[in-house]
Design a protein around this motif. Sequence first.
Motif, PDB file in Angstrom:
ATOM      1  N   CYS A 148       0.844  -1.206  -0.171  1.00 60.71           N
ATOM      2  CA  CYS A 148       0.179  -0.039  -0.178  1.00 60.71           C
ATOM      3  C   CYS A 148       0.425   1.199  -0.136  1.00 60.71           C
ATOM      4  N   GLY A 149       1.634   1.787  -0.603  1.00 62.25           N
ATOM      5  CA  GLY A 149       2.668   2.397  -1.145  1.00 62.25           C
ATOM      6  C   GLY A 149       3.559   1.972  -1.422  1.00 62.25           C
ATOM      7  N   PRO A 150       5.088   2.984  -1.916  1.00 61.98           N
ATOM      8  CA  PRO A 150       4.468   4.592  -1.314  1.00 61.98           C
ATOM      9  C   PRO A 150       4.033   4.761  -3.524  1.00 61.98           C
ATOM     10  N   PHE A 151       2.852   6.225  -2.633  1.00 62.07           N
ATOM     11  CA  PHE A 151       1.970   7.137  -3.299  1.00 62.07           C
ATOM     12  C   PHE A 151       2.699   8.150  -4.019  1.00 62.07           C
ATOM     13  N   VAL A 152       3.446   8.239  -5.137  1.00 65.13           N
ATOM     14  CA  VAL A 152       3.732   9.278  -6.044  1.00 65.13           C
ATOM     15  C   VAL A 152       3.433  10.309  -7.421  1.00 65.13           C
ATOM     16  N   GLY A 153       3.997  10.748  -7.634  1.00 69.81           N
ATOM     17  CA  GLY A 153       2.791  11.995  -8.503  1.00 69.81           C
ATOM     18  C   GLY A 153       1.764  12.497  -7.464  1.00 69.81           C
ATOM     19  N   ASP A 154       0.842  13.008  -8.393  1.00 73.66           N
ATOM     20  CA  ASP A 154      -0.033  13.725  -7.768  1.00 73.66           C
ATOM     21  C   ASP A 154      -1.249  12.568  -7.295  1.00 73.66           C
ATOM     22  N   TRP A 155      -1.189  11.993  -6.529  1.00 76.45           N
ATOM     23  CA  TRP A 155      -2.344  10.871  -6.155  1.00 76.45           C
ATOM     24  C   TRP A 155      -2.910  11.600  -5.230  1.00 76.45           C
ATOM     25  N   ARG A 156      -2.630  12.436  -4.525  1.00 70.39           N
ATOM     26  CA  ARG A 156      -3.872  13.503  -3.185  1.00 70.39           C
ATOM     27  C   ARG A 156      -4.978  13.862  -4.256  1.00 70.39           C
ATOM     28  N   THR A 157      -5.245  14.092  -5.244  1.00 68.95           N
ATOM     29  CA  THR A 157      -6.413  15.255  -5.820  1.00 68.95           C
ATOM     30  C   THR A 157      -6.855  13.437  -5.873  1.00 68.95           C
ATOM     31  N   GLY A 158      -6.906  12.201  -6.590  1.00 73.57           N
ATOM     32  CA  GLY A 158      -8.236  11.121  -6.334  1.00 73.57           C
ATOM     33  C   GLY A 158      -8.040  10.853  -4.843  1.00 73.57           C
ATOM     34  N   ASP A 159      -7.059  10.950  -3.783  1.00 77.23           N
ATOM     35  CA  ASP A 159      -7.052  10.514  -3.023  1.00 77.23           C
ATOM     36  C   ASP A 159      -8.661  11.311  -1.592  1.00 77.23           C
ATOM     37  N   ARG A 160      -8.246  11.990  -2.037  1.00 78.76           N
ATOM     38  CA  ARG A 160      -9.476  13.507  -1.815  1.00 78.76           C
ATOM     39  C   ARG A 160     -11.246  13.168  -2.220  1.00 78.76           C
ATOM     40  N   ALA A 161     -10.631  13.118  -3.012  1.00 81.14           N
ATOM     41  CA  ALA A 161     -12.169  12.897  -4.515  1.00 81.14           C
ATOM     42  C   ALA A 161     -12.417  11.454  -3.464  1.00 81.14           C
ATOM     43  N   GLU A 162     -12.210  10.485  -3.390  1.00 80.78           N
ATOM     44  CA  GLU A 162     -12.174   9.486  -2.894  1.00 80.78           C
ATOM     45  C   GLU A 162     -13.081   9.639  -1.977  1.00 80.78           C
ATOM     46  N   ARG A 163     -12.410   9.819  -1.009  1.00 79.04           N
ATOM     47  CA  ARG A 163     -12.495  10.052   0.548  1.00 79.04           C
ATOM     48  C   ARG A 163     -14.161  10.831   0.734  1.00 79.04           C
ATOM     49  N   GLY A 164     -14.239  12.209   0.058  1.00 80.89           N
ATOM     50  CA  GLY A 164     -15.284  12.800  -0.104  1.00 80.89           C
ATOM     51  C   GLY A 164     -16.307  12.239  -0.033  1.00 80.89           C
ATOM     52  N   ARG A 165     -16.653  11.242  -1.576  1.00 77.44           N
ATOM     53  CA  ARG A 165     -17.186   9.691  -2.074  1.00 77.44           C
ATOM     54  C   ARG A 165     -17.533   8.820  -1.142  1.00 77.44           C
ATOM     55  N   ARG A 166     -17.142   8.562   0.065  1.00 76.98           N
ATOM     56  CA  ARG A 166     -17.291   7.759   0.925  1.00 76.98           C
ATOM     57  C   ARG A 166     -17.857   7.852   2.022  1.00 76.98           C
ATOM     58  N   MET A 167     -17.657   9.347   2.532  1.00 76.33           N
ATOM     59  CA  MET A 167     -18.572  10.416   3.516  1.00 76.33           C
ATOM     60  C   MET A 167     -19.439  11.308   3.475  1.00 76.33           C
ATOM     61  N   SER A 168     -20.346  11.228   3.929  1.00 78.20           N
ATOM     62  CA  SER A 168     -21.736  11.950   3.703  1.00 78.20           C
ATOM     63  C   SER A 168     -21.296  13.303   4.356  1.00 78.20           C
ATOM     64  N   PRO A 169     -21.668  14.348   3.427  1.00 78.15           N
ATOM     65  CA  PRO A 169     -22.279  15.642   4.023  1.00 78.15           C
ATOM     66  C   PRO A 169     -21.284  15.728   4.987  1.00 78.15           C
ATOM     67  N   ALA A 170     -22.240  15.153   6.620  1.00 77.55           N
ATOM     68  CA  ALA A 170     -22.468  16.153   7.691  1.00 77.55           C
ATOM     69  C   ALA A 170     -21.098  15.435   8.312  1.00 77.55           C
ATOM     70  N   GLN A 171     -20.337  14.291   7.471  1.00 69.86           N
ATOM     71  CA  GLN A 171     -19.593  13.560   8.200  1.00 69.86           C
ATOM     72  C   GLN A 171     -18.530  14.680   7.373  1.00 69.86           C
ATOM     73  N   GLN A 172     -18.124  15.355   6.048  1.00 71.42           N
ATOM     74  CA  GLN A 172     -17.006  15.592   5.960  1.00 71.42           C
ATOM     75  C   GLN A 172     -16.953  17.150   6.627  1.00 71.42           C
ATOM     76  N   GLN A 173     -18.043  17.405   7.075  1.00 70.40           N
ATOM     77  CA  GLN A 173     -18.058  19.195   8.236  1.00 70.40           C
ATOM     78  C   GLN A 173     -17.830  18.614   8.899  1.00 70.40           C
ATOM     79  N   ARG A 174     -17.930  17.308  10.086  1.00 70.91           N
ATOM     80  CA  ARG A 174     -17.129  17.532  11.414  1.00 70.91           C
ATOM     81  C   ARG A 174     -15.882  17.059  11.251  1.00 70.91           C
ATOM     82  N   LEU A 175     -15.811  16.353  10.123  1.00 70.26           N
ATOM     83  CA  LEU A 175     -14.203  16.399  10.374  1.00 70.26           C
ATOM     84  C   LEU A 175     -14.111  17.805  10.522  1.00 70.26           C
ATOM     85  N   ARG A 176     -13.627  18.157   9.292  1.00 70.58           N
ATOM     86  CA  ARG A 176     -13.643  19.784   9.181  1.00 70.58           C
ATOM     87  C   ARG A 176     -13.437  20.640  10.779  1.00 70.58           C
ATOM     88  N   GLU A 177     -14.635  20.600  11.219  1.00 69.93           N
ATOM     89  CA  GLU A 177     -14.706  21.313  12.046  1.00 69.93           C
ATOM     90  C   GLU A 177     -13.224  20.673  13.272  1.00 69.93           C
TER      91      GLU A 177
END
Length: 283
Positions: free
Chosen positions: A115-144
């Motif tokens: 499960c690694g190492p991750f090189v290149g611009d992998w973070r963009t895809g990671d953030r998008a997929e994590r956002g898809r797996r979370m509800s809006p409420a969960q995303q908001q709470r995590l940011r808080e």
Amino acid sequence: MTDKARLRWTALGDMTRQPPVVLLHGGPGLPDYLGDVAPMIADLAPVYRYDQRGTGRSRWQGSHSFARHVDDLAELLDAWGVPEAVLIGHSYGTDLASRFCLKHSDRVAAMLLLCGPFVGDWRTGDRAERGRRMSPAQQQRLRELEGLPHRTEEQEVELLTLAWFTDHADPGRGWRWAAQGARQRRPVNWAMNSELGREGRMDPLDEHLAELRVRLPARAELLAGAEDPRPVSALESLALRLALPLTRIEGAGHEPWLEQPDAVRAHLRRFVQGAVVPQSAGG
């Protein structure tokens, strides 16, 4: 260590056998959590694990660098009387294993990057997929929670659970594993995480891949969970650049031994047997 730091380590199996396996945990900033992985292969070779400095029972205060962590591993091998070892790194541990190989390729008998190492611009895809797996409420709470200057114990557990449950293919079981990890993999050394993250951006592993390809041991592989939120395409690109085989474990995320233990056990045993049996047979 030569700078007087004291690192906690443990071993499983017959420590007289060579070469041993060294498991390198991820983070950075977490204590060792690979206790479920070691027994899968300890009958084939002794398995060493350790808490990286500043984590778990390796209590230490000071700045962190890749060079110091590489030196720690070299000094541990010396302390164990190990000329060379089979390295199995997970997540950040794959970055550490790779950087160790760049400096001490003569001490790496074989290397499995899990499960690694991750090189290149992998973070963009990671953030998008994590956002898809979370509800809006969960995303908001995590940011808080991330925005709080200080967190209580329960807030820290909640933050880590929200941050980690999307690592898994199964969200239900993933939440339970994340909540368990949020209480057991503590405390998180956020300063270490920040310092090594910053150094990784200033000196990315991407820029050393040509040299790493030359220094890799004859037996080296990549292993990944097919449903890791971090894009598998990043590992596919890495596999091409390093000329390494990449195996994807279906139905598993970033900690595939939890979701597909039989598949991970079989792969690790095949890899370790191939790395240690020829040497013992020839000796």
